[in-house]
Design an enzyme around this catalytic site. Structure first.
Site, PDB file in Angstrom:
ATOM      1  N   CYS A   2      29.571 -55.965  36.757  1.00 18.69           N
ATOM      2  CA  CYS A   2      28.578 -56.005  37.827  1.00 18.69           C
ATOM      3  C   CYS A   2      27.645 -54.808  37.657  1.00 18.69           C
ATOM      4  CB  CYS A   2      29.179 -55.972  39.227  1.00 18.69           C
ATOM      5  SG  CYS A   2      30.144 -57.427  39.628  1.00 18.69           S
ATOM      6  N   LYS A 585      31.430 -53.998  29.559  1.00 24.17           N
ATOM      7  CA  LYS A 585      31.520 -52.701  28.884  1.00 24.17           C
ATOM      8  C   LYS A 585      32.411 -51.744  29.654  1.00 24.17           C
ATOM      9  CE  LYS A 585      30.325 -49.410  25.973  1.00 24.17           C
ATOM     10  NZ  LYS A 585      31.035 -49.428  24.686  1.00 24.17           N
TER      11      LYS A 585
HETATM   12  C1  AGP Z   1      36.354 -51.662  23.274  1.00 20.74           C
HETATM   13  O1  AGP Z   1      35.642 -52.256  22.253  1.00 20.74           O
HETATM   14  C2  AGP Z   1      36.391 -52.423  24.523  1.00 20.74           C
HETATM   15  N1  AGP Z   1      35.112 -52.797  24.997  1.00 20.74           N
HETATM   16  C3  AGP Z   1      37.354 -51.932  25.571  1.00 20.74           C
HETATM   17  O2  AGP Z   1      38.639 -52.108  25.059  1.00 20.74           O
HETATM   18  C4  AGP Z   1      37.205 -50.473  26.056  1.00 20.74           C
HETATM   19  O3  AGP Z   1      37.532 -49.592  25.030  1.00 20.74           O
HETATM   20  C5  AGP Z   1      38.097 -50.263  27.276  1.00 20.74           C
HETATM   21  O4  AGP Z   1      37.680 -51.120  28.306  1.00 20.74           O
HETATM   22  C6  AGP Z   1      38.098 -48.843  27.753  1.00 20.74           C
HETATM   23  O5  AGP Z   1      36.829 -48.427  28.143  1.00 20.74           O
HETATM   24  P1  AGP Z   1      36.539 -46.910  28.462  1.00 20.74           P
HETATM   25  O6  AGP Z   1      36.680 -46.146  27.199  1.00 20.74           O
HETATM   26  O7  AGP Z   1      35.137 -46.889  28.979  1.00 20.74           O
HETATM   27  O8  AGP Z   1      37.538 -46.477  29.484  1.00 20.74           O
END
Ligand code: AGP
Length: 590
Positions: A2, A585
């Site tokens: 969101c 993301k």
């Molecule tokens: C990685 O390619 C992913 N998009 C996902 O696993 C990500 O690393 C995870 O959600 C953790 O995110 P953060 O590092 O922002 O906490």
């Protein structure tokens, strides 16, 4: 996950709100909408699908006005359709956002009130309603009766106020508004902000005014452009020699053969007395932690454990008083990692952050930490943040090691290995064409298996995660030796195995596993280094030869070809690399 944008000022709100949503696309969403106050009426346009669909709708049914909010929705409950797209309205159709607030406001305005009175009552209505809300939120709202006035509030979800000249902005993330202003106020949980074009006021939910500094955003709109790259992911992969350099800049002390990490806020006796380390995070950040486990134990000889933030926060891990907890997160907003941080701090443990986003909740709520300084990462698939995390974990290993058993000579070797990395990453990036050709050859594969040992077992996990995320192919990562305990049943000619087998103490054992796959007609893509390539000729179908480095920094080199392999395969398969399906993301919900 969101995204919201709000605008109040003198300019036309629609292009700013749409532009902001485009910049938040990377967060993940499945519908989008906006609400604008136009001539005392609230006009809305919303639909399921991409921002492009919303833009088309707005072109067909234009809406103008200088006050409005926009929203991308990532469905958690309820279908992805036009009706469920945000913003939502109260019963009167005059307030864009929440029904509860509309009721309280309408009741309080039963008697006639003037414009300033309406502003105060709307501000009050938001606080009264939010005091009754259970759970997390990040909101921006406008009311048709109250022109030149928007309200934002947060609890759990990030929200920033952009302070402009005769205009103000609200956004889930500064990248949405950095093209208009670099002056930002990062709101805390339970803050409520009311903003007009010229001024703003922040209060607690109880209505007490709170002071917040205006900070300068550390990147510019230029930093979040793709430039000549077709995708953010490719740009970010190619930035890694620089981002790795930035992660260690000013942090190496060659004279004392150690690392300087002042942000930890720990005095030497406290550093020396750390008896155990817990590393926690999600997804790619967790994989970085897994490399950190091997690295800190090897270099600093401190017992180290890694746990999924989502598990750690709900389980009763026995902890000793000298335990130090690290929450690793690029965004600094991941709900489970934040939950783990809070649980750890609640129990009284010193909890530090390893974050990229300097203004993030994790960065602000931790007892200290180390910033990645990798610049904004827009591609949903994390790349440069991972290698920066690995550099920081190596710096931590060096620092803790030098407080204990690591000699000056060994400390110097770690520093040399780290300083060599940017040049070595450039050499790996020079293999891009070879990796692209491999991706083309294997584009019809049914999936991929990834294998590695020791420091490179987590790289196998990370290679598989990158592959899954952006190609949607089945992919799994395993310790090489686990092959014969079950995975070997999967081996067949359309399922390539990627072996991470650099020149290290377990190379011959990796070769043994590679032979086992070859004997069952499984195609093999091998990553190796130095002289070991010659031992793989005639066994592996593809050999990618990387520069030599000590085993504790080798994962930083090994992951780069795997990022490129996933990227080129995704492009070959026509996938939406920067916005892979279903993914967000920044995962700010549980
Ligand atoms: C990685 O390619 C992913 N998009 C996902 O696993 C990500 O690393 C995870 O959600 C953790 O995110 P953060 O590092 O922002 O906490």
């Amino acid at each position: 996950m969101c995204g919201i944008v709000g605008y109040v000022g003198r300019a036309k709100a629609t292009p700013i709100l749409l532009d902001g949503l485009r910049r938040l696309e990377y967060r993940g969403y499945d519908s989008a909408g906006l609400a604008i106050v136009e001539k005392g009426r609230l006009e809305t346009r919303k639909c399921a699908g991409r921002i492009a669909a919303l833009e088309k709708l707005v072109r067909k049914q234009p809406v103008s006005g200088s006050l409005g909010v926009s929203h991308t929705r990532w469905a958690t409950h309820g279908k992805v359709n036009d009706e469920n797209a945000h913003p939502h309205f109260d019963a009167s159709g005059k307030l864009a956002l929440v029904h509860l607030i509309g009721k309280i406001y309408d009741d309080s305005c039963a008697s006639t009130v003037d414009a300033p009175g309406k502003k105060a009552r709307l501000f009050d209505a938001v606080r009264t309603a939010l005091r009754q809300v259970i759970g997390t939120y990040g909101i921006a709202l406008v009311h048709a009766d109250v022109p030149d006035f928007m309200i934002g509030a947060r609890r759990g979800s990030p929200l920033v106020l952009g302070v402009g000249n005769g205009e103000n902005f609200l956004a889930s993330d500064v990248s949405a508004i950095v093209a208009y202003t670099r002056d930002a106020v990062y709101l805390n949980d339970f803050d409520v902000v009311a903003a007009g074009p010229e001024k703003f006021e922040i209060t607690s939910l109880a209505g007490d005014s709170t002071e917040h500094p205006v900070s300068k955003v550390e990147f510019t709109a230029e930093d979040i452009r793709k430039g000549d790259y077709p995708h953010y992911m490719l740009k970010e992969i190619f930035e890694q020699s620089n981002t790795v350099r930035d992660a260690m800049r000013g942090r190496l002390n060659a004279e004392e053969c150690t690392a300087k990490l002042g942000g930890l806020n720990m005095a030497p006796p406290e550093l020396r007395d750390v008896g155990r380390i817990v590393l926690t995070g999600c997804g790619t950040a967790l994989h970085a932690g897994r490399v950190g486990e091997y690295l800190i134990e090897r270099v600093a000889n401190i017992p180290t454990e890694v746990d999924y933030a989502s598990e750690f926060r709900h389980r009763n891990t026995p902890m000793t008083p000298e335990t130090l907890v690290f929450a690793i997160s690029q965004s600094g907003e991941t709900a489970d990692t934040l939950g783990a941080l809070r649980e750890s701090r609640r129990k009284g443990f010193r909890t530090l952050g390893i974050c990229n986003n300097v203004a993030s909740t994790i960065a602000r709520e931790s007892d200290g930490g180390v910033y990645m300084h990798a610049g904004p990462e827009i591609g949903v698939a994390a790349t440069k943040s991972f290698t920066s995390q690995l550099v920081i974990l190596a710096l931590l290993g060096l620092l803790f090691g030098r407080m204990r058993n690591l000699s000056t000579a060994e400390g110097s070797r770690v520093i040399e290995a780290l300083e060599a990395l940017p040049g070595q990453i450039d050499a790996v990036l020079d293999l891009n064409d070879q990796i692209k050709a491999i991706a083309k050859r294997y584009a019809s594969a049914n999936g991929f298996l990834f294998f590695g040992r020791q420091f490179n077992f987590p790289i196998a996990l990370e290679g598989a995660l990158k592959m899954k995320e952006i190609t949607y192919l089945f992919a799994e990562g395993h310790p090489s030796a686990e092959l014969k305990h079950g995975v070997i049943a999967l081996i067949r000619s359309d399922l390539p195995s990627v072996f991470i087998a650099p020149d290290d103490s377990v190379f011959s054992k990796n070769v043994n596993n590679i032979e086992q796959v070859k004997a069952r007609k499984g195609p093999i893509i091998a990553l190796t280094s130095g002289n070991c390539a010659k031992h793989l000729k005639g066994i592996a179908n593809e050999i990618i030869v990387l520069p030599e480095a000590p085993d504790y920094v080798m994962p930083i080199l090994n992951v780069v070809p795997l990022q490129l392999l996933a990227y080129h395969l995704a492009v070959e398969l026509g996938r939406d690399v920067d916005k892979p399906r279903n993914l967000a993301k920044s995962v700010t919900v549980e």
